[in-house]
Design an enzyme around this catalytic site. Structure first.
Site, PDB file in Angstrom:
ATOM      1  CE  LYS A   9      -5.972   1.999  -0.515  1.00 26.07           C
ATOM      2  NZ  LYS A   9      -6.347   2.144   0.847  1.00 26.07           N
ATOM      3  CE  LYS A  32      -3.554   2.408   2.605  1.00 30.44           C
ATOM      4  NZ  LYS A  32      -4.545   2.371   3.693  1.00 30.44           N
TER       5      LYS A  32
END
Ligand code: PBG
Length: 325
Positions: free
Chosen positions: A248, A195
């Site tokens: 992400k 992330k």
């Protein structure tokens, strides 16, 4: 010489042939729809920077879920907007908190829906960070217990999958251990493994009112420039027991999705995040792009990069288009 023996256009002659040789497909089962929930009644308020997405109170959420199931969307991920925030994010692991209550309501009516929960305290802390804070520092180890507690309350309420998004080191292991200890060894962990500290989360932070009140998330979310580090993050989550690995955001990180899928034999999820959604909607509103074609191209490219499933705010419109095909 390859030409004229080889002609690439032979297999592009018509839609039937193109469809026969198509390498990647998108289907509605692969879509996970993110939903924001809030206490109250009769609430369905549109998120300004994410037109077409709403904050729901549970009563109206039930109608929304009915619609999702009709469209063939079987999975959602929940984000909560609590009644109050404090320094330690107590509402995040309150057994009667917004997420916990919402899961119970959903499971009472729609037991078949896969309910995934975001495990992170940033929506619940008054400072907006994903960890406990001492003297301006975001603490790692001290935060793990809170995350484990939070995940456990979600599982107890009936969540099907928990998805830690905080990026503290060791959280997958801490959550796995806690879940197992309390009899939830069958609850999978979808880890937000790679992330990034991305600008693409802007609209989400408006939606969840979770922007950090000071500083940024760069001491825990990943440096945008790094790819090898993503593989290390993923490897650690894998070793700690992650069942599904997430990258992400998605679009600026297709290379990372590809590398993770090549390297690990685990399902890979990609989060097509809020800013990616808002850009498409804004451009479409100006008639600068064709929304439907662009949405499908984006989702297909994420699949082609290697994602098995996609968390996306486009899920409903994509489901409608897929049904038409
Ligand atoms: C953290 C979390 C965030 C998103 C998902 N989980 C925000 C952040 O890290 O700042 C962003 C999702 C999106 O932008 O759509 N709870």
């Amino acid at each position: 010489m390859a030409f004229p023996i080889h002609r690439m256009r032979r297999l592009r002659q018509n839609e039937k042939i193109r469809s026969l040789v198509r390498e990647t497909r998108l289907s509605v089962e692969q879509l996970i729809y993110p939903i924001f929930v809030t206490f109250g009644k009769g609430i369905k308020s549109e998120i300004k920077s994410m037109p077409g997405n709403y904050r729901f109170s549970t009563d109206l959420l039930m109608q929304e879920i009915e619609e999702l199931l009709k469209l063939g969307i079987n999975s959602i991920i929940l984000f909560g907007i609590p009644q109050s925030k404090d320094a330690v994010g107590s509402e995040a692991y309150n057994p009667k908190g917004i997420i916990q209550e919402t899961i119970r309501e959903i499971k009472g009516r729609f037991p078949e829906l896969i309910v995934i929960t975001d495990v992170c305290i940033d929506e619940y802390t008054d400072h907006g960070h994903c960890g406990l804070i001492k003297d301006g520092e975001i603490l790692n180890d001290e935060t793990l217990d809170l995350l484990a507690k939070m995940a456990l309350t979600h599982a107890e309420a009936g969540a099907d999958i928990v998805a830690p998004s905080d990026m503290m080191d060791g959280r997958v292991g801490a959550i796995r251990e806690r879940l197992d200890e309390f009899g939830f060894s069958n609850i999978p962990i979808m880890a937000y493994s790679a992330k990034y500290a991305s600008a693409f989360y802007g609209p989400f932070r408006e939606a969840a009112d979770s922007a950090p009140k000071f500083g940024d998330r760069k001491t825990y979310q990943m440096d945008l420039a790094n790819g090898n580090e993503a593989l290390r993050e993923v490897e650690l989550d894998f070793e700690e027991g992650a069942d599904i690995l997430m990258v992400k955001p998605a679009l600026s990180y297709l290379d990372i999705i590809y590398r993770v899928k090549e390297e690990f034999r685990l399902p890979v999820a990609a989060y097509n995040v809020s800013g990616e959604y808002s850009m498409v909607v804004a451009a479409a509103r100006n008639d600068w792009i064709e929304r439907e074609r662009m949405v499908m191209e984006i989702l297909l490219s994420i699949r082609r990069a290697g994602a098995d499933m996609i968390l996306t705010y486009h899920a409903k419109e994509a489901a409608i288009m897929l049904a038409k095909d």
